[in-house]
Design a protein around this motif. Sequence first.
Motif, PDB file in Angstrom:
ATOM      1  N   UNK A  30       0.847  -1.201   0.000  1.00 24.66           N
ATOM      2  CA  UNK A  30       0.000   0.000   0.000  1.00 24.66           C
ATOM      3  C   UNK A  30       0.884   1.254   0.000  1.00 24.66           C
ATOM      4  N   UNK A  31       1.899   1.283   0.861  1.00 27.48           N
ATOM      5  CA  UNK A  31       2.785   2.455   0.951  1.00 27.48           C
ATOM      6  C   UNK A  31       3.501   2.694  -0.379  1.00 27.48           C
ATOM      7  N   UNK A  32       3.957   1.622  -1.029  1.00 27.42           N
ATOM      8  CA  UNK A  32       4.593   1.765  -2.348  1.00 27.42           C
ATOM      9  C   UNK A  32       3.623   2.370  -3.360  1.00 27.42           C
ATOM     10  N   UNK A  48       8.711   5.860   1.948  1.00 27.72           N
ATOM     11  CA  UNK A  48       7.360   5.629   2.485  1.00 27.72           C
ATOM     12  C   UNK A  48       7.215   4.223   3.033  1.00 27.72           C
ATOM     13  N   UNK A  49       7.845   3.261   2.382  1.00 33.12           N
ATOM     14  CA  UNK A  49       7.812   1.890   2.903  1.00 33.12           C
ATOM     15  C   UNK A  49       8.562   1.844   4.236  1.00 33.12           C
ATOM     16  N   UNK A  88      -3.106   6.833  11.038  1.00 34.87           N
ATOM     17  CA  UNK A  88      -2.921   8.151  11.652  1.00 34.87           C
ATOM     18  C   UNK A  88      -1.428   8.454  11.790  1.00 34.87           C
ATOM     19  N   UNK A  89      -0.675   7.486  12.309  1.00 37.91           N
ATOM     20  CA  UNK A  89       0.758   7.653  12.524  1.00 37.91           C
ATOM     21  C   UNK A  89       1.508   7.771  11.198  1.00 37.91           C
ATOM     22  N   UNK A  90       1.173   6.914  10.253  1.00 36.07           N
ATOM     23  CA  UNK A  90       1.832   6.911   8.942  1.00 36.07           C
ATOM     24  C   UNK A  90       1.695   8.276   8.263  1.00 36.07           C
TER      25      UNK A  90
END
Length: 139
Positions: A30-32, A48-49, A88-90
């Motif tokens: 998802x982050x990628x 981001x990963x 939230x943290x991401x």
Amino acid sequence: LQENNPLLERMWARNEIENYLCQPATLRRYAEAFAREQSAGPLFEQDMVAVMDVCIQDLVIPVAFRDPLHQWWSNVKASDEFLDPLFELFFKRLGLPNLMRKSAYHRLAEYVGKEDIAPEVVEVLDSILAVSRNARPRT
């Protein structure tokens, strides 16, 4: 669906549907994808990963982080106790508003690797397919 149909009797082993979507590999993918959507480039995809990895490590109990088969992954209320604080943290660490709320968690299914699909999900989908193949329209 008919009475005594295994689909109706199926008991899911995990606490909620989100428990089938919250594996670290899924969240990394998802982050990628998020980085690509933002046209951030390969370097930022890695960043981001890495941010996602740190967030996961911050929120998952150490024994579960080391063991993908640990009961924590099945028993945690994944939406409220893991994914809500994770996103939230991401996004906070990325300096962005939270762009992944509970109503969008279904989008994580796109990033679940074939190897991460729980056998019971495959069984239920196969059962649905079998029922649909036998279905006939009412006349």
